[in-house]
Design an enzyme around this catalytic site. Sequence first.
Site, mmCIF file in Angstrom:
data_model
loop_
_atom_site.group_PDB
_atom_site.id
_atom_site.type_symbol
_atom_site.label_atom_id
_atom_site.label_comp_id
_atom_site.label_asym_id
_atom_site.label_seq_id
_atom_site.Cartn_x
_atom_site.Cartn_y
_atom_site.Cartn_z
ATOM 1 N N HIS A 140 1.550 -3.230 3.546
ATOM 2 C CA HIS A 140 2.138 -2.274 2.602
ATOM 3 C C HIS A 140 2.360 -2.904 1.235
ATOM 4 C CE1 HIS A 140 5.679 0.516 1.427
ATOM 5 N NE2 HIS A 140 4.535 1.022 1.033
ATOM 6 N N GLU A 152 4.638 -5.916 2.477
ATOM 7 C CA GLU A 152 5.259 -5.875 3.806
ATOM 8 C C GLU A 152 4.135 -5.962 4.842
ATOM 9 O OE1 GLU A 152 9.257 -3.211 3.905
ATOM 10 O OE2 GLU A 152 7.470 -2.097 3.353
#
Length: 283
Positions: A140, A152
């Site tokens: 992410h 992430e």
Amino acid sequence: MSIKTVGIIGAGAMGNGIAQVCAVAGLNAIMQDINDAALGKAMKTIGGSLERLVRKGTLTEAQTAEVLARIKTTTNPDDLAVSDIVIEAATENEALKLKLLQGIDAILPPSTIIASNTSSISITKLAAATSRPDKFIGMHFFNPVPVMALVEIITGLRTSEATADTVAELARTLGKTPIGVKNSAGFVVNRILCPMINEAVFTLQEGLATAEEIDAGMKLGCNHPIGPLALCDLVGLDVQLAVMHVLYQTFNDPKYRPAPLLQEMVDAGMLGRKSGQGFYKYG
Ligand code: CAA
């Protein structure tokens, strides 16, 4: 496993940003979308973003040409088969992502890692649409991708440690700082950020202050680089709404209910910067 070629599904703000950072880091990027217009727009955005880097002196004109030469575009998903990893960065819609992931899984060799850049949808669920849940992961990125330092890395229930290590290493190659996160709706950052933006929309809807005043409050009072409503315009009101729906439906907790004004603005096509109007107007 060393990654040399990154396939990217989706040429929107996230997809083209990911292609850019891959190419700047010396990797080959293949960006796939459904039509040439979307790909052309994405390459224009990348060109503009690289120009900023040239103006700042972090990239030379010659390097810019090399970076652009490392980015290929295609409308044919079969062309992604040569990738070492494919990152799905399509619209934040679960049904669409499941369909795209099933399709790409059938095209890629079994050794290829598939990552999703989803903002909130369960990685375990998306992984189950493929035949390789051990090689499926959340990667992410944050908007604007060339600027934001975080990625992430979200492990689903069946993601292998080797996959997580490879993808964290890829994030570092791209100059980003990875953080490992367990699968849960919204992961860590959007679990915290999106309810804050949603609350800002409630304060606007309740007439507590103007959009400018709400944003000034959070900039001057909390040192945020931009206010929550301007940030919502940057992220896209449709993306913000989709994340709130996922949080609300997953946790079944009213604290995550989307602000009605947010829903209404999305219904009106006011999606933020990408549509020219959100909480502010864009030229
Ligand atoms: N490409 C390359 N560089 C860019 C860029 C781009 N697309 N956009 C901005 N920049 C660079 C500029 O060149 C400038 O660099 P220098 O400081 O080195 O000169 C720097 O970023 C700042 O840009 P600006 O001066 O034009 O504008 P600004 O000061 O308002 O900064 C911003 C822009 C970086 C976007 C800043 O407003 C910011 O940090 N905003 C918050 C962004 C944020 O929170 N993003 C996360 C959103 S949540 C998300 O993405 C997850 C999700 O799933 C929804």
